[in-house]
Write an enzyme that holds these catalytic residues in place. Sequence first.
Site, PDB file in Angstrom:
ATOM      1  N   ALA A  65       0.844  -1.194   0.000  1.00 23.27           N
ATOM      2  CA  ALA A  65       0.000   0.000   0.000  1.00 23.27           C
ATOM      3  C   ALA A  65       0.882   1.248   0.000  1.00 23.27           C
ATOM      4  CB  ALA A  65      -0.900  -0.016   1.228  1.00 23.27           C
ATOM      5  N   GLY A 110       0.549  -5.210   0.915  1.00 22.63           N
ATOM      6  CA  GLY A 110      -0.645  -5.248   0.076  1.00 22.63           C
ATOM      7  C   GLY A 110      -0.387  -5.882  -1.282  1.00 22.63           C
ATOM      8  N   GLU A 113      -0.694  -9.472  -0.580  1.00 18.49           N
ATOM      9  CA  GLU A 113      -2.134  -9.745  -0.380  1.00 18.49           C
ATOM     10  C   GLU A 113      -2.855  -9.827  -1.727  1.00 18.49           C
ATOM     11  OE1 GLU A 113      -2.448  -6.423   2.416  1.00 18.49           O
ATOM     12  OE2 GLU A 113      -3.247  -7.824   3.878  1.00 18.49           O
ATOM     13  N   GLU A 133       4.594  -4.887   7.372  1.00 20.26           N
ATOM     14  CA  GLU A 133       3.737  -3.875   8.002  1.00 20.26           C
ATOM     15  C   GLU A 133       4.121  -3.528   9.431  1.00 20.26           C
ATOM     16  OE1 GLU A 133       2.660  -6.269   6.016  1.00 20.26           O
ATOM     17  OE2 GLU A 133       0.954  -5.626   4.808  1.00 20.26           O
TER      18      GLU A 133
HETATM   19  N1  CO8 Z   1       4.466   3.117  -0.659  1.00 20.02           N
HETATM   20  C1  CO8 Z   1       4.897   4.278  -1.172  1.00 20.02           C
HETATM   21  N2  CO8 Z   1       6.105   4.440  -1.747  1.00 20.02           N
HETATM   22  C2  CO8 Z   1       6.909   3.371  -1.816  1.00 20.02           C
HETATM   23  C3  CO8 Z   1       6.541   2.121  -1.292  1.00 20.02           C
HETATM   24  C4  CO8 Z   1       5.247   2.017  -0.692  1.00 20.02           C
HETATM   25  N3  CO8 Z   1       4.771   0.846  -0.210  1.00 20.02           N
HETATM   26  N4  CO8 Z   1       7.551   1.242  -1.487  1.00 20.02           N
HETATM   27  C5  CO8 Z   1       8.519   1.926  -2.123  1.00 20.02           C
HETATM   28  N5  CO8 Z   1       8.143   3.211  -2.324  1.00 20.02           N
HETATM   29  C6  CO8 Z   1       8.903   4.283  -2.958  1.00 20.02           C
HETATM   30  C7  CO8 Z   1       9.975   4.847  -2.052  1.00 20.02           C
HETATM   31  O1  CO8 Z   1       9.437   5.811  -1.166  1.00 20.02           O
HETATM   32  C8  CO8 Z   1      10.924   5.442  -3.049  1.00 20.02           C
HETATM   33  O2  CO8 Z   1      10.384   6.655  -3.496  1.00 20.02           O
HETATM   34  P1  CO8 Z   1      11.340   7.957  -3.699  1.00 20.02           P
HETATM   35  O3  CO8 Z   1      12.292   7.543  -4.779  1.00 20.02           O
HETATM   36  O4  CO8 Z   1      10.384   9.026  -4.082  1.00 20.02           O
HETATM   37  O5  CO8 Z   1      12.021   8.175  -2.390  1.00 20.02           O
HETATM   38  C9  CO8 Z   1      10.856   4.471  -4.209  1.00 20.02           C
HETATM   39  O6  CO8 Z   1       9.625   3.749  -4.061  1.00 20.02           O
HETATM   40  C10 CO8 Z   1      11.978   3.451  -4.232  1.00 20.02           C
HETATM   41  O7  CO8 Z   1      12.044   2.872  -2.950  1.00 20.02           O
HETATM   42  P2  CO8 Z   1      13.436   2.711  -2.158  1.00 20.02           P
HETATM   43  O8  CO8 Z   1      14.318   3.882  -2.446  1.00 20.02           O
HETATM   44  O9  CO8 Z   1      13.098   2.450  -0.734  1.00 20.02           O
HETATM   45  O10 CO8 Z   1      14.025   1.437  -2.892  1.00 20.02           O
HETATM   46  P3  CO8 Z   1      14.865   0.241  -2.264  1.00 20.02           P
HETATM   47  O11 CO8 Z   1      15.247  -0.615  -3.420  1.00 20.02           O
HETATM   48  O12 CO8 Z   1      15.931   0.752  -1.376  1.00 20.02           O
HETATM   49  O13 CO8 Z   1      13.820  -0.552  -1.325  1.00 20.02           O
HETATM   50  C11 CO8 Z   1      11.737  -1.582  -0.787  1.00 20.02           C
HETATM   51  C12 CO8 Z   1      12.695  -1.140  -1.898  1.00 20.02           C
HETATM   52  C13 CO8 Z   1      12.363  -2.716   0.035  1.00 20.02           C
HETATM   53  C14 CO8 Z   1      10.471  -2.090  -1.466  1.00 20.02           C
HETATM   54  C15 CO8 Z   1      11.442  -0.399   0.147  1.00 20.02           C
HETATM   55  O14 CO8 Z   1      11.018   0.713  -0.661  1.00 20.02           O
HETATM   56  C16 CO8 Z   1      10.364  -0.676   1.139  1.00 20.02           C
HETATM   57  O15 CO8 Z   1      10.623  -1.245   2.177  1.00 20.02           O
HETATM   58  N6  CO8 Z   1       9.112  -0.252   0.838  1.00 20.02           N
HETATM   59  C17 CO8 Z   1       8.004  -0.371   1.762  1.00 20.02           C
HETATM   60  C18 CO8 Z   1       7.444  -1.775   1.775  1.00 20.02           C
HETATM   61  C19 CO8 Z   1       6.325  -1.878   2.781  1.00 20.02           C
HETATM   62  O16 CO8 Z   1       6.452  -1.618   3.943  1.00 20.02           O
HETATM   63  N7  CO8 Z   1       5.139  -2.314   2.296  1.00 20.02           N
HETATM   64  C20 CO8 Z   1       3.959  -2.518   3.114  1.00 20.02           C
HETATM   65  C21 CO8 Z   1       3.111  -1.273   3.134  1.00 20.02           C
HETATM   66  S1  CO8 Z   1       1.682  -1.459   4.189  1.00 20.02           S
HETATM   67  C22 CO8 Z   1       0.645  -2.463   3.305  1.00 20.02           C
HETATM   68  O17 CO8 Z   1       0.905  -2.821   2.194  1.00 20.02           O
HETATM   69  C23 CO8 Z   1      -0.675  -2.964   3.899  1.00 20.02           C
HETATM   70  C24 CO8 Z   1      -1.452  -1.852   4.422  1.00 20.02           C
HETATM   71  C25 CO8 Z   1      -2.904  -2.218   4.686  1.00 20.02           C
HETATM   72  C26 CO8 Z   1      -3.858  -1.418   3.830  1.00 20.02           C
HETATM   73  C27 CO8 Z   1      -3.940   0.015   4.160  1.00 20.02           C
HETATM   74  C28 CO8 Z   1      -5.073   0.726   3.386  1.00 20.02           C
HETATM   75  C29 CO8 Z   1      -5.514   1.983   4.074  1.00 20.02           C
END
Ligand code: CO8
Length: 259
Positions: A65, A110, A113, A133
Amino acid sequence: MESQLVHYEIKDKVAIVSLDNPPMNALDVPTKECIRDVFTELDAKRNEIRVVILQGANKAFAAGADIKAFLDLQPDTAKRRLMRSHGMYSVVENCEWPVIAAIHGYCLGGGLELALCCDIRYADETAQFGFPEVGLSIFPGNGGTRRALYATNLGRMKELVYTGEMVKADEALRLGLIEKVVPAGTALEKALELAAKIMKKGPLGVAAAKKVLNRTRDLTLEQGLELESDVWASLAATEDMKEGARAFIEKRKPEYKCK
Ligand code: CO8
């Protein structure tokens, strides 16, 4: 349908749907709405397709998400957004035809999921899976706490969720989260091969099997057997069922008409 965030093409009765919200296909509200709209549109075109493949364009299947939208959430808005997400994920899960997830790169939160709403998951060696998460002091909220348990067991799920650790494709296979690991860059190709195998079979039988396999898992045995027999019996009204038996007896390939 062409949108910037999710697009699809239909080729030889396979719809290939691509998430395209660079760089990581974060599932923000517009992307989720596009997924729902695309699958709704595919449902209207169901006579033109037999299998759907869902993949991520860019560097990931989907990294979850949109975290950037979390800051504004309050309990009431969060609940509304989650309920709308559930609706979108259900549209994917309840697609009449099998949906194969072709996964590369990150498949997190997500995104995982969403993959779990698909019928079968093939992942290439670059894929990484997880429920990160808790790192954000939340937990999977798009159905993950329920749907992952159809694939893996409670202890393994708790280990993934409580630690938030990512696992590689071979470990995801061992956990039961995916069905196959394929060489890097070949997830779509292998998904298409699987689609070709499925499409050789009676389409109404496949769709009926999907309906029963999806629905009976939440029923008691008695209710499940009732549903199974109802759906099975409904196939007896189809020309394809008779064609399957006739072709077997006449030692030829069946020609299914989806009727
Ligand atoms: N949301 C928004 N932006 C994201 C997300 C995300 N989930 N994942 C990556 N990005 C963005 C980063 O912010 C970054 O943007 P920018 O270049 O503008 O800074 C860009 O993508 C590249 O990311 P990284 O620089 O971090 O790249 P890396 O290769 O170093 O890392 C990862 C990649 C491992 C994927 C890392 O970005 C990461 O950990 N992302 C978050 C993953 C995460 O926590 N996902 C779970 C989110 S919560 C969820 O999915 C369930 C929620 C329940 C529903 C809610 C509805 C209301």
